[in-house]
Design a protein around this motif. Structure first.
Motif, PDB file in Angstrom:
ATOM      1  N   ASP A   1      -0.847 -21.913   9.327  1.00 51.74           N
ATOM      2  CA  ASP A   1      -2.099 -21.386   9.858  1.00 51.74           C
ATOM      3  C   ASP A   1      -2.415 -22.058  11.197  1.00 51.74           C
ATOM      4  N   PRO A   2      -2.550 -21.292  12.273  1.00 52.29           N
ATOM      5  CA  PRO A   2      -2.854 -21.878  13.581  1.00 52.29           C
ATOM      6  C   PRO A   2      -4.167 -22.652  13.611  1.00 52.29           C
TER       7      PRO A   2
ATOM      8  N   SER B   1      -6.409 -20.438  24.337  1.00 52.35           N
ATOM      9  CA  SER B   1      -5.548 -19.743  25.305  1.00 52.35           C
ATOM     10  C   SER B   1      -4.455 -18.959  24.583  1.00 52.35           C
ATOM     11  N   TRP B   2      -3.915 -19.513  23.492  1.00 50.15           N
ATOM     12  CA  TRP B   2      -2.928 -18.778  22.698  1.00 50.15           C
ATOM     13  C   TRP B   2      -3.572 -17.539  22.065  1.00 50.15           C
ATOM     14  N   MET B   3      -4.825 -17.689  21.598  1.00 51.28           N
ATOM     15  CA  MET B   3      -5.532 -16.583  20.958  1.00 51.28           C
ATOM     16  C   MET B   3      -5.647 -15.367  21.871  1.00 51.28           C
ATOM     17  N   HIS B   4      -5.711 -15.604  23.158  1.00 51.69           N
ATOM     18  CA  HIS B   4      -5.883 -14.503  24.116  1.00 51.69           C
ATOM     19  C   HIS B   4      -4.568 -14.125  24.782  1.00 51.69           C
ATOM     20  N   SER B   5      -3.463 -14.556  24.215  1.00 50.72           N
ATOM     21  CA  SER B   5      -2.156 -14.223  24.794  1.00 50.72           C
ATOM     22  C   SER B   5      -1.466 -13.165  23.949  1.00 50.72           C
ATOM     23  N   SER B   6      -0.421 -12.572  24.503  1.00 50.00           N
ATOM     24  CA  SER B   6       0.344 -11.571  23.757  1.00 50.00           C
ATOM     25  C   SER B   6       1.137 -12.216  22.619  1.00 50.00           C
ATOM     26  N   HIS B   7       1.432 -13.505  22.714  1.00 52.29           N
ATOM     27  CA  HIS B   7       2.184 -14.175  21.650  1.00 52.29           C
ATOM     28  C   HIS B   7       1.404 -14.227  20.339  1.00 52.29           C
TER      29      HIS B   7
ATOM     30  N   ASN C   1       2.949 -17.759  15.691  1.00 52.00           N
ATOM     31  CA  ASN C   1       1.904 -18.763  15.537  1.00 52.00           C
ATOM     32  C   ASN C   1       2.411 -20.093  16.104  1.00 52.00           C
ATOM     33  N   CYS C   2       1.624 -21.122  16.010  1.00 54.32           N
ATOM     34  CA  CYS C   2       1.970 -22.414  16.607  1.00 54.32           C
ATOM     35  C   CYS C   2       3.317 -22.928  16.116  1.00 54.32           C
ATOM     36  N   ASN C   3       3.546 -22.848  14.807  1.00 58.19           N
ATOM     37  CA  ASN C   3       4.782 -23.372  14.235  1.00 58.19           C
ATOM     38  C   ASN C   3       6.009 -22.567  14.625  1.00 58.19           C
ATOM     39  N   ASP C   4       5.835 -21.293  14.945  1.00 55.05           N
ATOM     40  CA  ASP C   4       6.980 -20.498  15.376  1.00 55.05           C
ATOM     41  C   ASP C   4       7.582 -21.050  16.659  1.00 55.05           C
ATOM     42  N   CYS C   5       6.745 -21.630  17.508  1.00 57.75           N
ATOM     43  CA  CYS C   5       7.226 -22.166  18.785  1.00 57.75           C
ATOM     44  C   CYS C   5       7.449 -23.682  18.766  1.00 57.75           C
ATOM     45  N   HIS C   6       6.588 -24.414  18.083  1.00 56.98           N
ATOM     46  CA  HIS C   6       6.553 -25.864  18.234  1.00 56.98           C
ATOM     47  C   HIS C   6       7.221 -26.655  17.119  1.00 56.98           C
ATOM     48  N   VAL C   7       7.871 -25.991  16.168  1.00 59.90           N
ATOM     49  CA  VAL C   7       8.522 -26.677  15.052  1.00 59.90           C
ATOM     50  C   VAL C   7       9.948 -26.159  14.918  1.00 59.90           C
TER      51      VAL C   7
ATOM     52  N   MET D   1       4.230 -31.551  26.800  1.00 62.98           N
ATOM     53  CA  MET D   1       5.158 -31.792  25.696  1.00 62.98           C
ATOM     54  C   MET D   1       6.053 -32.982  26.000  1.00 62.98           C
ATOM     55  N   ARG D   2       6.346 -33.750  24.943  1.00 66.96           N
ATOM     56  CA  ARG D   2       7.332 -34.815  25.076  1.00 66.96           C
ATOM     57  C   ARG D   2       8.713 -34.183  25.024  1.00 66.96           C
ATOM     58  N   GLU D   3       9.745 -34.982  25.320  1.00 72.38           N
ATOM     59  CA  GLU D   3      11.101 -34.443  25.427  1.00 72.38           C
ATOM     60  C   GLU D   3      11.576 -33.776  24.131  1.00 72.38           C
ATOM     61  N   ALA D   4      11.303 -34.409  22.986  1.00 74.30           N
ATOM     62  CA  ALA D   4      11.722 -33.819  21.701  1.00 74.30           C
ATOM     63  C   ALA D   4      11.046 -32.473  21.478  1.00 74.30           C
ATOM     64  N   SER D   5       9.779 -32.368  21.833  1.00 74.37           N
ATOM     65  CA  SER D   5       9.052 -31.103  21.674  1.00 74.37           C
ATOM     66  C   SER D   5       9.579 -30.044  22.633  1.00 74.37           C
ATOM     67  N   GLN D   6       9.949 -30.455  23.830  1.00 74.12           N
ATOM     68  CA  GLN D   6      10.506 -29.503  24.785  1.00 74.12           C
ATOM     69  C   GLN D   6      11.796 -28.886  24.257  1.00 74.12           C
ATOM     70  N   GLU D   7      12.638 -29.700  23.637  1.00 77.84           N
ATOM     71  CA  GLU D   7      13.881 -29.185  23.057  1.00 77.84           C
ATOM     72  C   GLU D   7      13.590 -28.143  21.982  1.00 77.84           C
ATOM     73  N   VAL D   8      12.636 -28.454  21.126  1.00 75.45           N
ATOM     74  CA  VAL D   8      12.292 -27.540  20.032  1.00 75.45           C
ATOM     75  C   VAL D   8      11.749 -26.225  20.585  1.00 75.45           C
ATOM     76  N   VAL D   9      10.834 -26.304  21.534  1.00 79.34           N
ATOM     77  CA  VAL D   9      10.247 -25.081  22.096  1.00 79.34           C
ATOM     78  C   VAL D   9      11.320 -24.256  22.810  1.00 79.34           C
ATOM     79  N   GLN D  10      12.196 -24.911  23.559  1.00 81.38           N
ATOM     80  CA  GLN D  10      13.274 -24.203  24.245  1.00 81.38           C
ATOM     81  C   GLN D  10      14.168 -23.479  23.234  1.00 81.38           C
ATOM     82  N   ASP D  11      14.555 -24.178  22.170  1.00 79.32           N
ATOM     83  CA  ASP D  11      15.396 -23.556  21.137  1.00 79.32           C
ATOM     84  C   ASP D  11      14.696 -22.355  20.508  1.00 79.32           C
ATOM     85  N   ASN D  12      13.375 -22.467  20.294  1.00 79.92           N
ATOM     86  CA  ASN D  12      12.640 -21.365  19.683  1.00 79.92           C
ATOM     87  C   ASN D  12      12.452 -20.197  20.642  1.00 79.92           C
ATOM     88  N   CYS D  13      12.304 -20.467  21.927  1.00 83.02           N
ATOM     89  CA  CYS D  13      12.249 -19.372  22.905  1.00 83.02           C
ATOM     90  C   CYS D  13      13.549 -18.569  22.837  1.00 83.02           C
TER      91      CYS D  13
END
Length: 199
Positions: A42-43, A58-64, A69-75, A109-121
């Motif tokens: 749950d976001p 800002s996420w609430m008003h985006s097309s994403h 949701n948050c976990n789809d990108c950040h986990v 984002m810290r480096e570990a988070s950047q890797e996760v977000v990149q992989d999820n993109c």
């Protein structure tokens, strides 16, 4: 029945009371911090910390919002154990920064988070990133698109161009995400209905 000397029974009582107090305090803090909500997707769980409110809004008003949701990108999504380990590690970091009041005005984002977000993109947009039709005439097309961060070009997705914790107007509380409504304007809905009727 074994009788312990007075000094041992006194220390045992103190130890039991101390352990009970620590467990009770831990349960109270877990309830107040809504720890169980962080295990969900749950976001709204992300805005238990107030500094995340502008990011949530800002996420609430985006097309994403319609697709992720948050976990789809950040986990990470490679396995369930890694997902919850990363959530716990990242959550403890965020909680400690927030508790110490050391949060920056603009969160990066810290480096570990950047890797996760990149992989999820790439996981969600793999076709756009690795289309082979360009490989014949654009040199290193796939490498060019997978080796650099997606947000080096797509800077405003999905959180917009305003990133400070005090820069979003009416940044009070999250808007409900479970209303079942979409962000498609009424005039587009009407246009879609009209075009379907004409076919």
């Amino acid at each position: 029945m074994l009788l312990l000397p007075y000094k041992y029974s006194r220390w045992r009582t103190i130890a039991i009371m101390s352990i009970a107090a620590i467990i009770g305090l831990g349960l109270f803090l877990a309830k107040e911090a809504e720890v169980v909500s962080y295990m969900s997707d749950d976001p709204k769980a992300c805005v238990n910390c107030h500094v995340m409110t502008p990011v949530y809004n800002s996420w609430m008003h985006s097309s994403h919002r319609e697709w992720a949701n948050c976990n789809d990108c950040h986990v990470p999504h490679n396995n369930i154990a890694n997902k919850y380990f990363f959530k716990a590690k990242d959550g403890l970091y965020h909680a400690s920064i927030f508790t110490l009041r050391k949060e920056p005005e603009v969160i990066f984002m810290r480096e570990a988070s950047q890797e996760v977000v990149q992989d999820n993109c790439i996981r969600c947009h793999v076709q756009q990133v690795t289309q082979t039709k360009y490989d014949g005439w654009i040199t290193d097309h796939t490498q060019n698109r997978t080796e650099r961060k997606c947000w080096s070009c797509h800077q405003e997705i999905p959180h917009g161009s305003v990133h400070g914790t005090s820069t979003i107007q009416y940044n009070i509380a999250p808007l409900p995400t479970d209303t079942g409504e979409t962000i498609i304007p009424e005039w587009i809905k009407q246009e879609l209905k009209t075009s379907k009727n004409e076919e």
